[in-house]
Design a protein around this motif. Structure first.
Motif, PDB file in Angstrom:
ATOM      1  N   ALA A 167     -60.998 103.804 -63.848  1.00 52.30           N
ATOM      2  CA  ALA A 167     -60.725 102.377 -63.636  1.00 52.30           C
ATOM      3  C   ALA A 167     -61.747 101.517 -64.381  1.00 52.30           C
ATOM      4  CB  ALA A 167     -60.731 102.049 -62.144  1.00 52.30           C
ATOM      5  N   GLU A 168     -63.020 101.930 -64.380  1.00 55.67           N
ATOM      6  CA  GLU A 168     -64.055 101.180 -65.091  1.00 55.67           C
ATOM      7  C   GLU A 168     -63.791 101.150 -66.590  1.00 55.67           C
ATOM      8  OE1 GLU A 168     -66.876  99.130 -64.601  1.00 55.67           O
ATOM      9  OE2 GLU A 168     -65.832  99.068 -62.690  1.00 55.67           O
ATOM     10  N   GLN A 169     -63.329 102.263 -67.143  1.00 55.58           N
ATOM     11  CA  GLN A 169     -63.025 102.307 -68.573  1.00 55.58           C
ATOM     12  C   GLN A 169     -61.859 101.381 -68.904  1.00 55.58           C
ATOM     13  OE1 GLN A 169     -62.510 106.501 -69.294  1.00 55.58           O
ATOM     14  NE2 GLN A 169     -64.614 106.731 -69.979  1.00 55.58           N
ATOM     15  N   ARG A 170     -60.841 101.354 -68.067  1.00 54.63           N
ATOM     16  CA  ARG A 170     -59.694 100.454 -68.295  1.00 54.63           C
ATOM     17  C   ARG A 170     -60.116  98.994 -68.166  1.00 54.63           C
ATOM     18  NH1 ARG A 170     -56.852 103.856 -64.795  1.00 54.63           N
ATOM     19  NH2 ARG A 170     -56.950 102.241 -63.213  1.00 54.63           N
ATOM     20  N   ARG A 171     -61.042  98.736 -67.265  1.00 52.67           N
ATOM     21  CA  ARG A 171     -61.497  97.365 -67.011  1.00 52.67           C
ATOM     22  C   ARG A 171     -62.206  96.789 -68.226  1.00 52.67           C
ATOM     23  NH1 ARG A 171     -66.251  95.563 -63.184  1.00 52.67           N
ATOM     24  NH2 ARG A 171     -65.621  93.426 -62.799  1.00 52.67           N
ATOM     25  N   GLY A 172     -62.967  97.611 -68.920  1.00 58.08           N
ATOM     26  CA  GLY A 172     -63.697  97.150 -70.097  1.00 58.08           C
ATOM     27  C   GLY A 172     -65.026  96.516 -69.718  1.00 58.08           C
ATOM     28  N   SER A 173     -65.828  96.263 -70.719  1.00 61.78           N
ATOM     29  CA  SER A 173     -67.144  95.661 -70.491  1.00 61.78           C
ATOM     30  C   SER A 173     -66.991  94.181 -70.172  1.00 61.78           C
ATOM     31  CB  SER A 173     -68.008  95.820 -71.746  1.00 61.78           C
ATOM     32  OG  SER A 173     -67.506  94.983 -72.773  1.00 61.78           O
ATOM     33  N   SER A 174     -68.063  93.575 -69.715  1.00 68.08           N
ATOM     34  CA  SER A 174     -68.015  92.146 -69.409  1.00 68.08           C
ATOM     35  C   SER A 174     -67.692  91.337 -70.663  1.00 68.08           C
ATOM     36  CB  SER A 174     -69.327  91.676 -68.786  1.00 68.08           C
ATOM     37  OG  SER A 174     -70.404  91.890 -69.660  1.00 68.08           O
ATOM     38  N   GLN A 175     -68.210  91.765 -71.823  1.00 73.91           N
ATOM     39  CA  GLN A 175     -67.887  91.059 -73.067  1.00 73.91           C
ATOM     40  C   GLN A 175     -66.415  91.199 -73.408  1.00 73.91           C
ATOM     41  OE1 GLN A 175     -70.840  92.189 -76.095  1.00 73.91           O
ATOM     42  NE2 GLN A 175     -71.062  89.987 -76.333  1.00 73.91           N
ATOM     43  N   GLN A 176     -65.859  92.381 -73.205  1.00 74.21           N
ATOM     44  CA  GLN A 176     -64.439  92.588 -73.482  1.00 74.21           C
ATOM     45  C   GLN A 176     -63.567  91.737 -72.560  1.00 74.21           C
ATOM     46  OE1 GLN A 176     -64.596  96.838 -72.976  1.00 74.21           O
ATOM     47  NE2 GLN A 176     -64.279  97.199 -75.160  1.00 74.21           N
ATOM     48  N   ARG A 177     -64.066  91.420 -71.376  1.00 73.27           N
ATOM     49  CA  ARG A 177     -63.314  90.596 -70.427  1.00 73.27           C
ATOM     50  C   ARG A 177     -63.552  89.097 -70.650  1.00 73.27           C
ATOM     51  NH1 ARG A 177     -65.811  94.109 -66.914  1.00 73.27           N
ATOM     52  NH2 ARG A 177     -66.766  92.383 -65.795  1.00 73.27           N
ATOM     53  N   GLY A 178     -64.328  88.735 -71.681  1.00 80.02           N
ATOM     54  CA  GLY A 178     -64.521  87.327 -72.015  1.00 80.02           C
ATOM     55  C   GLY A 178     -65.835  86.728 -71.577  1.00 80.02           C
ATOM     56  N   TYR A 179     -66.707  87.531 -70.987  1.00 80.43           N
ATOM     57  CA  TYR A 179     -67.988  87.015 -70.521  1.00 80.43           C
ATOM     58  C   TYR A 179     -69.076  87.347 -71.530  1.00 80.43           C
ATOM     59  CZ  TYR A 179     -65.481  86.484 -66.163  1.00 80.43           C
ATOM     60  OH  TYR A 179     -64.570  86.125 -65.213  1.00 80.43           O
ATOM     61  N   GLY A 180     -68.986  86.747 -72.705  1.00 83.23           N
ATOM     62  CA  GLY A 180     -69.924  87.027 -73.783  1.00 83.23           C
ATOM     63  C   GLY A 180     -71.067  86.039 -73.842  1.00 83.23           C
TER      64      GLY A 180
END
Length: 111
Positions: free
Chosen positions: A24-37
């Motif tokens: 699930a963590e891998q599917r979720r992606g990193s915080s940057q991938q989710r738009g929190y850059g």
């Protein structure tokens, strides 16, 4: 037992087994991938926390989290609004942020 249907793994904390949690963590992606850059870290979060020094919900603890409100980050992006503008956020303490997230995003960001 793991909360994923058909998984026979036991968990000592409830919820998902370690394998399904990592998946699930891998599917979720990193915080940057989710738009929190970078812009989120340099503009949104500091702007919200400077304005809302105390939690806007309980008014009893210092704000530690910059929460998108009343629209989620996803909703702001869908409407063509700047999700990194501090006007679209509020400062919350840890317990209030956890409670609000659980209430408004029970399935998480990827639901």
């Amino acid at each position: 037992m793991c909360s994923i249907p058909g998984c026979p793994e036991f968990t000592d904390q409830g919820g998902r087994c370690e394998g399904h949690r990592q998946e699930a963590e891998q599917r979720r992606g990193s915080s940057q991938q989710r738009g929190y850059g970078r812009e989120h870290q340099q503009r949104f979060r500091p702007g919200v926390l400077a304005r809302d020094r105390m939690c806007v919900l309980c008014r009893q603890a210092p704000s530690k989290h910059a929460d998108h409100y009343p629209l989620s980050r996803r909703e702001l992006v869908e409407k063509g609004l700047d999700p990194n503008d501090p006007r679209h956020g509020r400062g919350l303490c840890g317990p209030c942020h956890s409670s609000e997230t659980a209430h408004h995003q029970p399935g998480g960001w990827n639901r």
